[in-house]
Design an enzyme around this catalytic site. Structure first.
Site, PDB file in Angstrom:
ATOM      1  N   ASP A  45    -112.364 -63.793 -50.229  1.00  0.00           N
ATOM      2  CA  ASP A  45    -112.290 -62.607 -49.365  1.00  0.00           C
ATOM      3  C   ASP A  45    -113.691 -61.996 -49.318  1.00  0.00           C
ATOM      4  O   ASP A  45    -113.936 -60.964 -49.903  1.00  0.00           O
ATOM      5  CB  ASP A  45    -111.246 -61.609 -49.872  1.00  0.00           C
ATOM      6  N   ASP A  50    -118.268 -62.516 -53.512  1.00  0.00           N
ATOM      7  CA  ASP A  50    -117.955 -63.809 -52.903  1.00  0.00           C
ATOM      8  C   ASP A  50    -119.124 -64.337 -52.076  1.00  0.00           C
ATOM      9  O   ASP A  50    -119.333 -65.546 -51.996  1.00  0.00           O
ATOM     10  CB  ASP A  50    -116.699 -63.707 -52.041  1.00  0.00           C
TER      11      ASP A  50
END
Length: 133
Positions: free
Chosen positions: A9, A14
């Site tokens: 996500d 990330d």
């Protein structure tokens, strides 16, 4: 070299994982899921990160809500900003995600690379749960 799909996500953490993986493993795809923000926005973030880093890997949009509990309201704006990656100056995406749903993409790649694929789930694990189901 390790073949990998990152299911994520994309927010700040990330984004760093994607950039690192792109240089250290055979990244064969990115699948997105709700989390830091909506799945539409996490997918856009993934595509922007790919453009920024010159990554030519498929990005597949996945699940937009949890399987069991009610979908949480997107309340992470205080922490992650309205786009899930506040403060990052990302370019506009230069392509769309693949038409294939993230769950289908995971299943097909697992079959194609049987015994060779690492699936790194670093966001909500809903796409992975659906693939296993």
């Amino acid at each position: 070299m390790t073949r990998m799909i990152i299911d994520c996500d994309p927010g700040h953490d990330d984004a760093m994982a994607l950039l690192y993986a792109a240089r250290t493993v055979d990244l064969i795809g990115i699948t997105t899921v709700f989390g830091n923000t909506t799945v539409e926005q996490t997918t856009r973030n993934a595509l922007s990160i790919c453009r920024l880093a010159g990554l030519d890997v498929p990005v597949a949009k996945g699940m937009s809500k949890p399987l069991v509990t009610p979908a949480p309201p997107v309340v992470t704006a205080d922490m992650h900003g309205a786009n899930g990656i506040a403060g990052a100056d990302l370019p506009e995406p230069d392509r769309d995600p693949v038409a294939e749903h993230a769950v289908t993409f995971i299943i097909e790649q697992a079959r194609r690379h049987r015994g060779e694929l690492v699936l790194a789930g670093i966001g909500a694990l809903t796409n992975i749960a659906m693939a296993l189901k």
